[in-house]
Every structure is written in C-alpha cells, then in structure tokens.
Design an enzyme around this catalytic site. Structure first.
Site: not given
Ligand code: PLP
Length: 384
Positions: A52, A105, A178, A203
């Site tokens: 971990r 998001y 992000d 992604k």
């Molecule tokens: C722009 C963005 N940030 C964060 C996330 C969250 O990521 P995760 O689904 O890997 O937890 C997503 C998920 O679709 C996203 O599109």
C-alpha cells in the site's frame, strides 16, 4: 534507459517507464504482486516495505505520469474519484471552500455535493470561462482550491489555465486542473501555473477501456509529501495490474491522441453541416468562445465532441440507440468510439442542480476507427 532530457513527447511516452528491468532485461516492467518486501535489517530495505505504501509497478507508473506532465511527483489511485477524494481530504479541513466548474463532471460534483460537504468542505459553481465570475465565487481566506476542467465535460467549455492560476494564487488558493479530457499530450497544466493535475486514467491515459484508475501530479515537494502521506494513510491506491495497464496505454498516447483529433475534426465538420444538428461543441471550431485560449494552451483540440439535435430529447436518445459503430456507453477516451446521452447517463447525478445538462445533447468520444465508417454511422443514426 536513454537520457530523456530534451526528448520529444513520443519518445518519453515510450521510454519513460524506467527502461528495461535491471534484473532480467525485460523491456516492459514486471507486474509486481508482492504485498511485503524483505528487510535486510529492521528498517533497511531496497525502498519497499508494504505494497500500500509503495509498489514497484505503481512507482513506475507514477514516475511516468509525472514525466509526461512535466513534473516531479505522481501518485496513482484506484480511480479518478479516489484521487480526487484523497486530494480534497488530504489538503482541506472543515470550513474550507472550493470553487467548482459550472459544468463539472457529474461524479466530481456529486463527490463535493454529497460526500465532502458532509465533512464540512463547502463548494460553489462558477462559469470558468468568465474570470470575473470565478473572482466573485472565491471567498477570500476560505477558498482553498479552484477546480478546473478544460475542456469541460460534456459541454467542452474552455478555461484559461494561466489566468485562473494567477487568480487562485492571488487569493491564496491552489489551482487544480482535471486534465482527463486533454491528456498530457495535448495540454500540460503544471507548465501553465497549475498546482495539481488530476486524471481519470480510466480514459485517454489507459486508452483501451480496460482499466479504472486515477492520478495526481504535482511539482511542489511540500504538496507531494502531503499527498504521499494521505495516499498511504487513506489507502485508495492503484493495484499492480491496473498500474501496468495504464503504463502500457501511455506508451501509445501520442499516436492515439493524434488519431482521436483527426477523426474528431472530420466528425465536427460533418455534424456542422447536418440539418438535424442545431449546435456542435468543439474547441477546435473558430466560433467556439474558448477557441483562442484552447489554441494557446492545447496542442490540438481532442477527441470529445458534443452536439444538440433539432428533435429534442427523443431524437437525442434515438441517435444514441441507432448508432452501431459508436457503442452506446458511458466513459470516454478508449480506442473505440462511444456515444451517450449525458442527461440520462454520465450527468444524471446533476439533474435538478445548477449543473443540469440539456436533454437534446449527445456526447461522442471519437475513437480511432476508419473515419468514413464513423461518418456513415452518425449519418444513419441521425436519420439519413
Ligand atoms: C473529467 C473526469 N474527471 C474525473 C472522472 C472520474 O474518474 P473515475 O471514473 O476514474 O473515478 C471522470 C470520469 O468519467 C471524468 O470524466
């Protein structure tokens, strides 16, 4: 491993994962499954004690992500949201405030609205393309983070990272970007003044729709130490196989992103002249309000495209259901093209909030297939 100083992105993407395994010469890093590591004497070891706290495969991914974002410190998590939660609860305390994107998001908004709020962290949305709106949303002394998505999900809004970094820093807050939609190939926020980069590596970083993961990348050592402490203390780490899959994905990031961009540009051109389409959202369009900023801070404009249809929500749902090469599904950033209805799917969690998205909106994650097949598919789905 070749000296990567001054090398191009494609070279760093392929060779940045630490080079051949020193024990065997294997050209890809092994998946290290050990949960514990032998100590020669108490506290004397080769850098790993318990998985971990640190795992060699995860460490290779963390170093690689940091290299690609132009920073020194990367941290890999079990998901993008796990990374976000570790960041927020690692750095903030009850009473602190965060400015969120007006069309964040949905899962990020839900995390702040339904989880972090109960622990005393407040938030308010602001239109990030409007610096005055962001300045008005900042609560001096209380705002600790300004949270940026650019391009935004699903409306492809653009925020000026450099301008918002200055605004946040003047107020004593950190700028978090992000970078999931752009990936480090198209945009490197830390070089524009951001303090923290967040990724859903699920992604474009992973790129093959076969792994859920998240990451944080920072330049500052003090910030890195806090995050390292909380990554271990909170424990939402990326597993070794997941880390390995993201590492593998990153090697082809540059060529994948170029193909995503090529295909998206052709799809945008097609949609723009289709009579059933009332609006196309893509920062590469000269008429997009954030086009000039995007052109300045991004290498190209990405593989995500959203559009609205004349027939309202019923037609938007129909287009999603009739598409065949575009798979109807959530998520984005994989090699296969995906289509979805944000209002009912990815952004259902923001229905009834200020972040609600229009019902006639369709979102595409344009994949790397033969582009003529994508156009034929959309044409048919839109009703010829
Ligand atoms: C722009 C963005 N940030 C964060 C996330 C969250 O990521 P995760 O689904 O890997 O937890 C997503 C998920 O679709 C996203 O599109």
């Amino acid at each position: 491993m070749p000296d990567l100083d001054g090398k191009g992105f494609g070279t760093r993407a392929v060779h940045g994962a630490g080079g051949p395994d020193p024990a065997t010469g294997a050209v890809v890093p092994p998946i290290s499954l050990a949960t514990t590591f032998r100590q020669e004497a108490v506290g004397k070891h080769l850098g790993y004690e318990y998985a971990r706290s640190g795992n060699p495969t995860r460490a290779a991914l963390e170093a690689h992500l940091a290299t690609l974002e132009g920073a020194a410190h990367g941290f890999a998590f079990a998901s993008g949201l796990a990374a976000e939660d570790t960041l927020v609860r690692g750095l903030l305390s009850p009473g602190d405030h965060v400015v969120l994107p007006g069309d964040a998001y949905g899962g990020t908004f839900r995390l702040f609205d339904q989880v972090e709020k109960r622990w005393g962290v407040e938030h308010s949305p602001a239109e990030l393309s409007d610096a005055d709106a962001v300045a008005a949303a900042i609560r001096p002394g209380q705002t600790k983070l300004v949270w940026v998505e650019t391009p935004t999900n699903p409306l492809l809004g653009i925020a000026d990272i450099e301008a918002l970094a200055n605004l946040a820093h003047d107020a004593g807050a950190l700028l978090v970007v992000d970078n999931t939609f752009a990936s480090p190939y198209l945009q490197r926020p830390l070089t524009l003044g951001a303090d923290v980069v967040v990724h859903s590596t699920t992604k474009y970083a992973g790129g093959h729709s076969d792994v859920v993961g998240g990451a944080l990348v920072v330049r500052d050592l003090e910030l890195a130490e806090k995050l390292a402490y909380h990554q271990n203390a909170m424990g939402a780490v990326a597993g070794p196989f997941d880390s390995w899959l993201v590492l593998r994905g990153l090697k082809t990031l540059a060529i994948r992103m170029d193909r995503h961009c090529d295909n998206a540009e052709t799809v945008v051109e097609f949609l723009g002249s289709h009579p059933a389409v009332t609006q196309v959202y893509y920062p590469g369009l000269p008429e997009h309000p954030g086009h000039d900023v995007a052109a300045r801070q991004m290498k190209r404009f990405g593989g995500m495209v959203s559009f609205r249809v004349a027939g309202g929500e019923p037609q938007a749902l129909g287009v999603c259901e009739r598409a065949e090469v575009f798979t109807l599904g959530e998520s984005l950033g994989g090699v296969e093209s995906l289509i979805e209805h944000p209002g009912r799917m990815t952004h259902a969690s923001v229905a009834g909030t200020p972040l609600e998205v229009p019902g006639d909106l369709v979102r595409l994650s344009v994949g790397i297939e033969t582009v003529e097949d994508l156009i034929t598919d959309l044409d048919r789905a839109l009703g010829g």
